[in-house]
Design an enzyme around this catalytic site. Structure first.
Site, mmCIF file in Angstrom:
data_model
loop_
_atom_site.group_PDB
_atom_site.id
_atom_site.type_symbol
_atom_site.label_atom_id
_atom_site.label_comp_id
_atom_site.label_asym_id
_atom_site.label_seq_id
_atom_site.Cartn_x
_atom_site.Cartn_y
_atom_site.Cartn_z
ATOM 1 N N GLU A 1 45.887 28.686 40.142
ATOM 2 C CA GLU A 1 46.151 30.124 40.208
ATOM 3 C C GLU A 1 45.074 30.755 41.066
ATOM 4 O O GLU A 1 43.877 30.494 40.857
ATOM 5 C CB GLU A 1 46.120 30.752 38.817
ATOM 6 C CG GLU A 1 46.156 32.277 38.824
ATOM 7 C CD GLU A 1 45.920 32.869 37.430
ATOM 8 O OE1 GLU A 1 46.396 32.272 36.451
ATOM 9 O OE2 GLU A 1 45.235 33.915 37.330
ATOM 10 N N GLU B 1 40.952 41.327 41.089
ATOM 11 C CA GLU B 1 40.980 41.839 39.733
ATOM 12 C C GLU B 1 39.917 42.931 39.646
ATOM 13 O O GLU B 1 38.881 42.859 40.309
ATOM 14 C CB GLU B 1 40.697 40.743 38.702
ATOM 15 C CG GLU B 1 41.795 39.705 38.599
ATOM 16 C CD GLU B 1 41.491 38.655 37.551
ATOM 17 O OE1 GLU B 1 42.099 38.704 36.461
ATOM 18 O OE2 GLU B 1 40.640 37.782 37.811
#
Length: 560
Positions: free
Chosen positions: A156, A161
């Site tokens: 991933e 973020e």
């Protein structure tokens, strides 16, 4: 953001913060550049060609390109329900809204979208404006299709973020591991950007976040500036061997593990919005010699790999009631199509099951018949991809004192036990492969021990020197059983144990309950000239229904 200008001559690029070069250095660089053969550059830059883009200029989200998530199931203890009502396109932006409207037992509602297309290797670039209140967790990331792969077995990449209470910090991450058995590792890095000594506020205005991913490393960028790099070596070779194509995911979470102590509270302001101006995907320009060479090498690497699978599909019997073949045949076919093996060994296959598989999986040919004296009964066939392999020789033998006698059985077993074999010519690698598929007795240990000896002796007689060997099967005992050890004289190793902890307790037989015993009775055994790139136990179920009472075992192999 800092000003970066480019001074370019031919293909030579020199970056400078001031935009000015001393004349003597300028002339020296120019002289060096002009002396180079055409097409050479002192500092090569990746050659990218845009292959896909979403500018969000339409009146609504393009459903042919995006899926809208609707779920109340959190992955990291978030507090939102994802709802279609919180996703819209407006003024050239994708708008993901977070509100304090409760839904489905969750105190907040928000939006999430997933691209339908997927890509392996390339550059992903997203321009977005982030929300700015305590408890929000916007994310831009890419992930393999969760319907095909169990997290984090194929990786991933978190491009962006951010926490709603951290205006000056964004972060990147890469998650990886195995499943099954479940292991999880990750590398991450926070990033801050300053202009003229003043921290950039990522909650103000739009900023561009990007990642470039290839087999050697992942490079992250914020507003065009390199922000972090993680290498394949740092990730234990995961990038070069174990990453699948990935979909783009854009979401605005509320609360959860990432925001830690800064969960939403009375000070949080609602609604909040994440605005996405565009998403662009690039891959190496196939018209450049360098990119074409890289692609050719990567294609050759993929084509040289062999995908092997063993799967006891459980015979067709109405005694299984809701788990009878007619209720799960599509699930069996789905797992085979999902992994797309080159060589597949099946066990407990009755004639009607064999016909159903042949009618659907037309890309395969099959070798092997039933175990009974008349050729009927359960079969342990070898299926091979017809476009890749040519059969040079094949046959069956029985695990008994008289291996050539159909239906023969000795040593206490109540059913005939067989081994199917085929010598295949691989048109991709130009090598021969000796493949075998067997199903050992479930009761008699003497039958298993002596059956293993029959297989070992047959391998000694038919295997060519240095010929790659694959032995697929349901052995009905785990790897520590003496019968399994008997095969080691042929220097066969269990593929799964080459890439997983030998103490792992995940088994393969589960009696349709999904909770297996600790014994890996289904296995893929390989000779020493195979390198094991991946090996997994597929524990997939659909709405609580399993394809079989055994989990299939898969491996991706490469000749050394």
């Amino acid at each position: 953001m800092p000003t970066r200008k480019l001074v370019c001559f031919r293909t030579l690029c020199f970056r400078t913060h001031s935009g000015r070069l001393p004349v003597c250095l300028f002339l020296l660089l120019l002289a060096i550049c002009l002396s180079l053969p055409s097409g050479m550059c002192l500092a090569k830059q990746p050659v990218w060609q845009q292959v896909w883009a979403e500018e969000f200029n339409g009146p609504e989200l393009d459903k042919s390109q995006w899926q809208i998530a609707e779920t109340t199931k959190p992955h990291n203890n978030e507090q939102q329900a994802y709802r279609a009502s919180h996703v819209r396109v407006e003024d050239g932006n994708l708008v993901l809204s977070a509100t304090n409207d409760s839904f489905g037992g969750k105190p907040f509602s928000s939006g999430k979208v997933v691209s339908i297309q997927e890509w392996r290797f390339g550059r992903w670039e997203v321009r977005a404006k982030l929300p700015s209140t305590r408890g929000t967790w916007p994310a831009i990331w890419i992930l393999p299709d969760s319907k095909k792969y169990r997290w984090p077995s194929q990786g991933e990449i978190d491009i962006l973020e951010n926490r709603g209470d951290w205006p000056h910090v964004v972060s990147h991450a890469f998650h990886y591991g195995t499943n099954p058995p479940y292991t999880h590792k990750f590398e991450s890095s926070p990033y801050e950007l300053a202009v003229k000594g003043k921290p950039v506020d990522f909650h103000q205005g739009y900023h561009t976040y990007a990642a470039e991913w290839d087999k050697e490393e992942i490079r992250f960028f914020v507003d065009g500036a390199p922000s972090w790099t993680v290498t394949d070596e740092k990730l234990d070779g995961f990038l070069s061997h174990q990453t699948a194509p990935m979909q783009v995911i854009l979401n605005l979470a509320v609360g959860g593990d990432y925001v830690k102590e800064a969960q939403p509270d009375a000070t949080s302001n609602w609604p909040q919005h994440m605005l996405v101006d565009y998403v662009r995907v690039f891959q190496r320009n196939s018209t450049s010699n360098e990119a074409a060479s890289i692609k050719a090498v990567e294609d050759a690497h993929i084509e040289s790999q062999t995908r092997a699978m063993t799967f006891n599909i459980r015979l067709n019997t109405e005694d299984d009631k809701e788990n009878a073949w007619r209720h799960r045949s599509e699930l069996v076919l789905d797992r085979i199509r999902h992994f797309s093996p080159d060589i597949l060994g099946l066990q407990e296959v009755l004639p009607e099951q064999s016909s159903a598989i042949a009618e659907t999986l037309t890309e395969y040919n099959s070798i092997g018949g039933g175990r009974d004296a008349d050729g009927g009964g359960e079969a342990s066939p070898i299926l091979y991809r017809r476009s890749r392999y040519e059969v040079l020789a094949s046959g069956m033998f029985w695990l008994s004192n008289t291996p050539e006698e159909p239906g023969s059985m000795t040593w206490g077993n109540h059913y005939p036990r067989i081994c199917t074999w085929a010598r295949l010519f691989d048109r991709n690698s130009r090598h021969r492969v000796l493949a075998l598929n067997t199903h050992w007795d479930h009761e008699s240990q003497p039958a298993r021990l002596k059956g293993a000896k029959v297989i070992a002796e047959r391998l000694n007689s038919i295997a060519k020197p240095d010929e790659p060997i694959l032995l697929l099967g349901d052995f009905n005992v785990g790897p520590q059983n003496p019968a399994r050890h008997a095969l080691q004289q042929n220097q066969l190793r269990e593929a799964f144990l080459q890439v997983h902890d030998p103490t792992d307790s995940v088994g393969t037989y589960h009696n349709f309950k999904g909770k297996p015993s600790s014994q890996k009775i289904d296995a893929i055994l390989v000779s020493g000239n195979w390198k094991v790139l991946q090996a997994n136990i597929d524990q997939h179920a659909l709405d609580g229904r399993y394809p079989s009472d055994h989990f299939p075992v898969t491996a991706v192999l490469e000749l050394q």
